[in-house]
Design a protein around this motif. Structure first.
Motif, short mmCIF file in Angstrom:
data_model
loop_
_atom_site.label_atom_id
_atom_site.label_comp_id
_atom_site.label_asym_id
_atom_site.label_seq_id
_atom_site.Cartn_x
_atom_site.Cartn_y
_atom_site.Cartn_z
N LEU A 7 -22.09 0.31 23.19
CA LEU A 7 -21.90 1.09 24.41
C LEU A 7 -20.66 0.62 25.16
CD1 LEU A 7 -22.89 3.29 26.28
CD2 LEU A 7 -24.42 1.63 27.34
N THR A 8 -20.46 -0.69 25.21
CA THR A 8 -19.27 -1.23 25.87
C THR A 8 -18.00 -0.68 25.24
OG1 THR A 8 -20.38 -3.27 26.56
CG2 THR A 8 -17.98 -3.34 26.36
N GLN A 9 -17.97 -0.62 23.91
CA GLN A 9 -16.78 -0.11 23.23
C GLN A 9 -16.52 1.34 23.58
OE1 GLN A 9 -16.44 -1.19 19.12
NE2 GLN A 9 -15.01 0.46 18.65
N GLN A 10 -17.58 2.15 23.68
CA GLN A 10 -17.40 3.55 24.05
C GLN A 10 -16.83 3.68 25.46
OE1 GLN A 10 -17.78 6.24 22.05
NE2 GLN A 10 -18.14 4.75 20.42
N ILE A 11 -17.31 2.84 26.38
CA ILE A 11 -16.81 2.90 27.75
C ILE A 11 -15.36 2.44 27.81
CG2 ILE A 11 -17.12 2.05 30.11
CD1 ILE A 11 -20.11 1.72 29.48
N VAL A 12 -15.02 1.40 27.04
CA VAL A 12 -13.64 0.93 26.99
C VAL A 12 -12.72 2.04 26.48
CG1 VAL A 12 -12.06 -0.64 25.79
CG2 VAL A 12 -14.19 -1.52 26.76
N ASN A 13 -13.15 2.77 25.45
CA ASN A 13 -12.34 3.87 24.93
C ASN A 13 -12.15 4.96 25.99
OD1 ASN A 13 -12.06 2.60 22.50
ND2 ASN A 13 -13.52 3.87 21.40
N THR A 14 -13.19 5.20 26.78
CA THR A 14 -13.07 6.19 27.86
C THR A 14 -12.05 5.72 28.89
OG1 THR A 14 -15.37 6.88 27.56
CG2 THR A 14 -14.32 7.44 29.66
N LEU A 15 -12.06 4.44 29.23
CA LEU A 15 -11.08 3.90 30.18
C LEU A 15 -9.67 4.03 29.65
CD1 LEU A 15 -12.91 0.69 31.44
CD2 LEU A 15 -12.13 2.59 32.87
N LEU A 16 -9.48 3.79 28.36
CA LEU A 16 -8.14 3.92 27.78
C LEU A 16 -7.68 5.38 27.79
CD1 LEU A 16 -8.39 1.38 24.84
CD2 LEU A 16 -6.96 1.19 26.86
N THR A 17 -8.62 6.30 27.66
CA THR A 17 -8.28 7.72 27.77
C THR A 17 -7.78 8.03 29.18
OG1 THR A 17 -9.93 8.32 26.10
CG2 THR A 17 -9.14 10.08 27.54
N ILE A 18 -8.42 7.44 30.18
CA ILE A 18 -7.99 7.64 31.56
C ILE A 18 -6.60 7.03 31.78
CG2 ILE A 18 -8.50 7.04 33.97
CD1 ILE A 18 -11.48 7.16 33.19
N VAL A 19 -6.35 5.87 31.17
CA VAL A 19 -5.01 5.27 31.25
C VAL A 19 -3.98 6.23 30.68
CG1 VAL A 19 -3.55 3.43 30.34
CG2 VAL A 19 -5.81 2.88 31.22
N ALA A 20 -4.26 6.80 29.50
CA ALA A 20 -3.33 7.74 28.88
C ALA A 20 -3.09 8.94 29.79
CB ALA A 20 -3.86 8.19 27.52
N ARG A 21 -4.16 9.44 30.42
CA ARG A 21 -4.01 10.59 31.31
C ARG A 21 -3.12 10.25 32.51
NH1 ARG A 21 -9.20 13.79 33.33
NH2 ARG A 21 -9.67 11.93 34.56
N ASN A 22 -3.29 9.07 33.07
CA ASN A 22 -2.47 8.69 34.22
C ASN A 22 -1.00 8.52 33.84
OD1 ASN A 22 -3.96 7.84 37.04
ND2 ASN A 22 -5.37 7.89 35.30
N ILE A 23 -0.74 8.06 32.63
CA ILE A 23 0.64 8.01 32.15
C ILE A 23 1.20 9.42 32.03
CG2 ILE A 23 2.08 7.46 30.15
CD1 ILE A 23 0.36 4.95 29.79
N THR A 24 0.36 10.35 31.54
CA THR A 24 0.78 11.75 31.43
C THR A 24 1.15 12.32 32.79
OG1 THR A 24 -0.66 12.08 29.51
CG2 THR A 24 0.08 14.05 30.66
N PHE A 25 0.39 11.97 33.83
CA PHE A 25 0.67 12.49 35.16
C PHE A 25 2.03 12.05 35.68
CE2 PHE A 25 -4.11 12.85 36.06
CZ PHE A 25 -4.09 14.22 35.80
N THR A 26 2.55 10.94 35.18
CA THR A 26 3.86 10.47 35.65
C THR A 26 5.00 10.96 34.78
OG1 THR A 26 3.81 8.43 34.35
CG2 THR A 26 2.80 8.37 36.54
N THR A 27 4.68 11.70 33.70
CA THR A 27 5.69 12.27 32.82
C THR A 27 5.89 13.72 33.21
OG1 THR A 27 5.01 10.81 31.03
CG2 THR A 27 6.35 12.72 30.44
N PRO A 28 7.04 14.15 33.66
CA PRO A 28 7.25 15.51 34.12
C PRO A 28 6.85 16.53 33.07
CG PRO A 28 9.16 14.16 34.60
CD PRO A 28 8.26 13.33 33.73
N GLU A 29 6.22 17.60 33.52
CA GLU A 29 5.86 18.68 32.61
C GLU A 29 7.12 19.38 32.09
OE1 GLU A 29 2.88 19.61 31.46
OE2 GLU A 29 2.09 17.84 32.45
#
Length: 280
Positions: free
Chosen positions: A141-163
């Motif tokens: 379960l911990t690994q699944q939550i960690v993967n979800t957190l990394l997905t959020i990290v990727a999304r926040n990087i996307t938000f700083t990359t201009p469309e």
């Protein structure tokens, strides 16, 4: 300076301290640092960033960092290494690759999207419960939550990359983002395709790009592809012919010749050197 190692694919740690300072150190793994409460300053590669509750920092291997604690702080650390990455699916490796290639665009706290902060807080609280209670299937379960957190990290990087838009004022970084997004589809990186996408003259694309980056478009594309090759050599078990196919080299020999021309060593030598650094 102390160098810390990680002896399993991933681990989490909950720490409360009022010690000041937490001395500068490096480590041979990736680390997410979440501030539950407390205040102070974190130094990352000689850059100082104030921290407070609900801040999330991403540290890469060989980053030098330390903490100067002003108010007693509760930290939650998530650490993972290349073994953990190699256990993931190809799609997941692509997501991590995006994080690694773009993390320097997010100085300080990595959470740029305010809506993600309560989500991250709830996920960290869930990780702490698992860490404290050690229920059955805790690690899975911990690994699944960690993967979800990394997905959020990727999304926040996307938000700083201009469309990608056709707005002339936003072409600069958008053109680079377009190349990063379409690096696996070379037909979309032809001057004619990019000219149509950005609504500029095909004869002007190369000149505009050279003015933007100081190098030709083809040179930039090659340098970026080789950076992706390095990432796969270091963080995956992909064979040379698989890397060559995915990044549109003619064959393994073409990849080896090109890599050696630009990097001064063969891909296999590069992989061995990186593996030796980690094991050492």
């Amino acid at each position: 300076m102390q160098i810390r190692n990680l002896y399993e694919p991933f681990e989490v740690e909950y720490l409360e301290t009022c010690e000041c300072p937490v001395m500068a150190h490096k480590h041979n793994f990736f680390e997410l640092v979440y501030i539950i409460d407390g205040t102070g300053t974190q130094c990352i590669n000689k850059n100082n960033w104030p921290y407070g509750p609900e801040k999330l920092f991403l540290l890469m291997p060989q980053d030098c960092h330390s903490f100067k604690i002003e108010k007693s702080t509760r930290f939650f650390f998530i650490r993972f290494n290349d073994v953990y990455i190699k256990e993931q699916s190809k799609e997941w490796i692509n997501k991590l690759e995006f994080i690694f290639q773009n993390h320097n665009r997010l100085p300080g706290c990595i959470l740029k999207n305010k809506a993600d902060k309560p989500l991250v807080k709830s996920l960290i609280e869930a990780l702490i419960r698992e860490y404290v209670n050690q229920y059955p299937y805790q690690r899975e379960l911990t690994q699944q939550i960690v993967n979800t957190l990394l997905t959020i990290v990727a999304r926040n990087i996307t938000f700083t990359t201009p469309e990608i838009t056709k707005n002339t004022e936003s072409k600069d970084l958008s053109m680079l983002s377009y190349i990063h997004k379409n690096i696996y589809t070379p037909e979309l990186l032809r001057a004619e395709e990019m000219a149509a996408h950005f609504n500029i003259s095909p004869t002007y694309v190369s000149e505009y790009f050279k003015k933007l980056t100081g190098e030709s478009m083809q040179q930039y594309i090659m340098n970026y592809k080789l950076k992706l090759v390095e990432t796969r050599l270091q963080y995956s078990d992909m064979r040379m012919n698989e890397i060559a196919f995915e990044l549109n080299f003619t064959d393994e020999s073409h990849l080896t010749r090109t890599f050696k021309k630009y990097k001064g060593m063969s891909p296999s030598e590069f992989r061995k050197n990186k593996a030796a650094l980690v094991s050492g």
